[in-house]
Design a protein around this motif. Structure first.
Motif, PDB file in Angstrom:
ATOM      1  N   PHE A  39       0.860  -1.178   0.000  1.00 55.98           N
ATOM      2  CA  PHE A  39       0.000   0.000   0.000  1.00 55.98           C
ATOM      3  C   PHE A  39       0.897   1.229   0.000  1.00 55.98           C
ATOM      4  O   PHE A  39       1.824   1.303   0.788  1.00 55.98           O
ATOM      5  CB  PHE A  39      -0.926   0.026   1.222  1.00 55.98           C
ATOM      6  CG  PHE A  39      -1.659   1.342   1.373  1.00 55.98           C
ATOM      7  CD1 PHE A  39      -2.727   1.642   0.531  1.00 55.98           C
ATOM      8  CD2 PHE A  39      -1.260   2.279   2.315  1.00 55.98           C
ATOM      9  CE1 PHE A  39      -3.382   2.869   0.642  1.00 55.98           C
ATOM     10  CE2 PHE A  39      -1.905   3.495   2.437  1.00 55.98           C
ATOM     11  CZ  PHE A  39      -2.975   3.783   1.598  1.00 55.98           C
ATOM     12  N   PRO A  40       0.621   2.183  -0.900  1.00 52.49           N
ATOM     13  CA  PRO A  40      -0.330   2.075  -2.005  1.00 52.49           C
ATOM     14  C   PRO A  40       0.234   1.183  -3.102  1.00 52.49           C
ATOM     15  O   PRO A  40       1.443   0.943  -3.131  1.00 52.49           O
ATOM     16  CB  PRO A  40      -0.472   3.522  -2.479  1.00 52.49           C
ATOM     17  CG  PRO A  40       0.860   4.142  -2.164  1.00 52.49           C
ATOM     18  CD  PRO A  40       1.314   3.498  -0.884  1.00 52.49           C
ATOM     19  N   GLU A  94      -6.214   3.660   3.190  1.00 55.14           N
ATOM     20  CA  GLU A  94      -6.790   2.316   3.134  1.00 55.14           C
ATOM     21  C   GLU A  94      -7.972   2.253   4.087  1.00 55.14           C
ATOM     22  O   GLU A  94      -7.868   2.669   5.249  1.00 55.14           O
ATOM     23  CB  GLU A  94      -5.768   1.246   3.481  1.00 55.14           C
ATOM     24  CG  GLU A  94      -6.346  -0.151   3.316  1.00 55.14           C
ATOM     25  CD  GLU A  94      -5.329  -1.271   3.381  1.00 55.14           C
ATOM     26  OE1 GLU A  94      -5.722  -2.413   3.097  1.00 55.14           O
ATOM     27  OE2 GLU A  94      -4.160  -1.007   3.709  1.00 55.14           O
ATOM     28  N   THR A 120     -10.649  -0.915  -5.402  1.00 53.46           N
ATOM     29  CA  THR A 120     -10.052  -2.073  -4.747  1.00 53.46           C
ATOM     30  C   THR A 120      -8.655  -2.322  -5.298  1.00 53.46           C
ATOM     31  O   THR A 120      -8.308  -1.874  -6.391  1.00 53.46           O
ATOM     32  CB  THR A 120     -10.917  -3.327  -4.959  1.00 53.46           C
ATOM     33  OG1 THR A 120     -11.064  -3.570  -6.357  1.00 53.46           O
ATOM     34  CG2 THR A 120     -12.285  -3.137  -4.319  1.00 53.46           C
ATOM     35  N   ARG A 127      -8.691  -5.645  -0.878  1.00 48.66           N
ATOM     36  CA  ARG A 127      -8.387  -4.454  -0.077  1.00 48.66           C
ATOM     37  C   ARG A 127      -8.933  -3.231  -0.805  1.00 48.66           C
ATOM     38  O   ARG A 127      -9.160  -3.249  -2.012  1.00 48.66           O
ATOM     39  CB  ARG A 127      -6.876  -4.343   0.145  1.00 48.66           C
ATOM     40  CG  ARG A 127      -6.314  -5.510   0.931  1.00 48.66           C
ATOM     41  CD  ARG A 127      -4.804  -5.496   0.976  1.00 48.66           C
ATOM     42  NE  ARG A 127      -4.280  -4.388   1.742  1.00 48.66           N
ATOM     43  CZ  ARG A 127      -2.977  -4.138   1.886  1.00 48.66           C
ATOM     44  NH1 ARG A 127      -2.088  -4.928   1.277  1.00 48.66           N
ATOM     45  NH2 ARG A 127      -2.556  -3.123   2.607  1.00 48.66           N
ATOM     46  N   THR A 128      -9.149  -2.161  -0.046  1.00 50.53           N
ATOM     47  CA  THR A 128      -9.825  -0.977  -0.589  1.00 50.53           C
ATOM     48  C   THR A 128      -9.076   0.278  -0.181  1.00 50.53           C
ATOM     49  O   THR A 128      -8.606   0.394   0.955  1.00 50.53           O
ATOM     50  CB  THR A 128     -11.274  -0.905  -0.073  1.00 50.53           C
ATOM     51  OG1 THR A 128     -11.965  -2.098  -0.457  1.00 50.53           O
ATOM     52  CG2 THR A 128     -12.011   0.293  -0.638  1.00 50.53           C
ATOM     53  N   LEU A 129      -8.970   1.218  -1.113  1.00 51.33           N
ATOM     54  CA  LEU A 129      -8.392   2.519  -0.802  1.00 51.33           C
ATOM     55  C   LEU A 129      -9.295   3.615  -1.344  1.00 51.33           C
ATOM     56  O   LEU A 129     -10.106   3.401  -2.238  1.00 51.33           O
ATOM     57  CB  LEU A 129      -6.981   2.652  -1.370  1.00 51.33           C
ATOM     58  CG  LEU A 129      -6.747   2.537  -2.878  1.00 51.33           C
ATOM     59  CD1 LEU A 129      -7.045   3.850  -3.605  1.00 51.33           C
ATOM     60  CD2 LEU A 129      -5.301   2.119  -3.161  1.00 51.33           C
ATOM     61  N   CYS A 170      -5.459   1.543  10.248  1.00 49.90           N
ATOM     62  CA  CYS A 170      -5.600   2.558   9.202  1.00 49.90           C
ATOM     63  C   CYS A 170      -4.228   3.103   8.817  1.00 49.90           C
ATOM     64  O   CYS A 170      -3.442   3.506   9.681  1.00 49.90           O
ATOM     65  CB  CYS A 170      -6.465   3.716   9.693  1.00 49.90           C
ATOM     66  SG  CYS A 170      -8.168   3.632   9.156  1.00 49.90           S
TER      67      CYS A 170
END
Length: 206
Positions: A39-40, A94, A120, A127-129, A170
């Motif tokens: 991430f990212p 995230e 996603t 996973r989601t941002l 987070c």
């Protein structure tokens, strides 16, 4: 040589990761840990120590369904010439998978910016941002600036917004403008305990 933005790189990486994942799973059933954890999901330097910025949560919020952060500046602890004078163009966060559309608006120093967008990432999109571009801060004006996000149910508050319902899960990324070189990641951390109640006023003298 073409300069890749973080958005363009994400499309390339997702396509490549999906193809590679299919091959890996077909051959061994294994999952490429890099794409689970990154991430990212861009080919940029995400080490916390390169960043001249960090965010401090403001736990006493000004409005319902609003969460705010104060931007702070610091001296990087890791020397990375490409990022020494980086600006703060975009904030990515995230979030829980159920909150892909959970951030309705965001503001910088009270001024509304463009509408956030969620997507996603990771193998299988597990996973989601959320992307919040056009923060448009730099080392000359970032200190003590305020970023506020307006959330929608069921994502109101950090506990609901963060993966696993835990603010310590987070993470945010501060992303440079232009070529996608610098995207340092930092943790929001847990909320501090509430302040102790004020003592009652002293009785008037008799």
């Amino acid at each position: 040589m073409r300069a890749w933005t973080c958005t363009a790189l994400l499309a390339v990486l997702l396509s490549a990761s999906a193809a590679q994942a299919s091959r890996d799973l077909a051959q061994t059933g294994a999952v490429d840990d890099f794409y689970w954890r990154r991430f990212p999901p861009y080919n940029c330097d995400n080490r916390l120590g390169i960043s001249p910025y960090f965010l401090e949560p403001i736990w006493e919020q000004p409005l319902p369904n609003t969460t705010c952060f104060t931007v702070r500046t610091k001296t990087p602890t890791i020397e990375e010439p490409r990022c020494n004078n980086m600006d703060f163009y975009k904030l990515e966060m995230e979030v829980a998978n159920t909150c892909i559309n959970g951030i309705r608006r965001f503001y910088v120093n009270g001024e509304e910016r463009v509408q956030p967008t969620g997507e996603t990432f990771g193998i299988g999109g597990l996973r989601t941002l959320v992307k919040m571009p056009q923060v448009n801060l730099n080392m000359s004006n970032a200190e003590n600036s305020t970023i506020c996000i307006e959330t929608l149910p069921p994502c109101n508050g950090m506990n609901a917004l963060c993966p696993g319902g835990d603010p310590t899960n987070c993470e945010y990324s501060i992303i440079i403008s232009g070529t996608c070189n610098c995207c340092p990641v930092g943790p929001f951390g847990a909320a501090p305990p509430p302040p102790s109640p004020s003592p009652p006023p002293s009785p008037p003298p008799s």
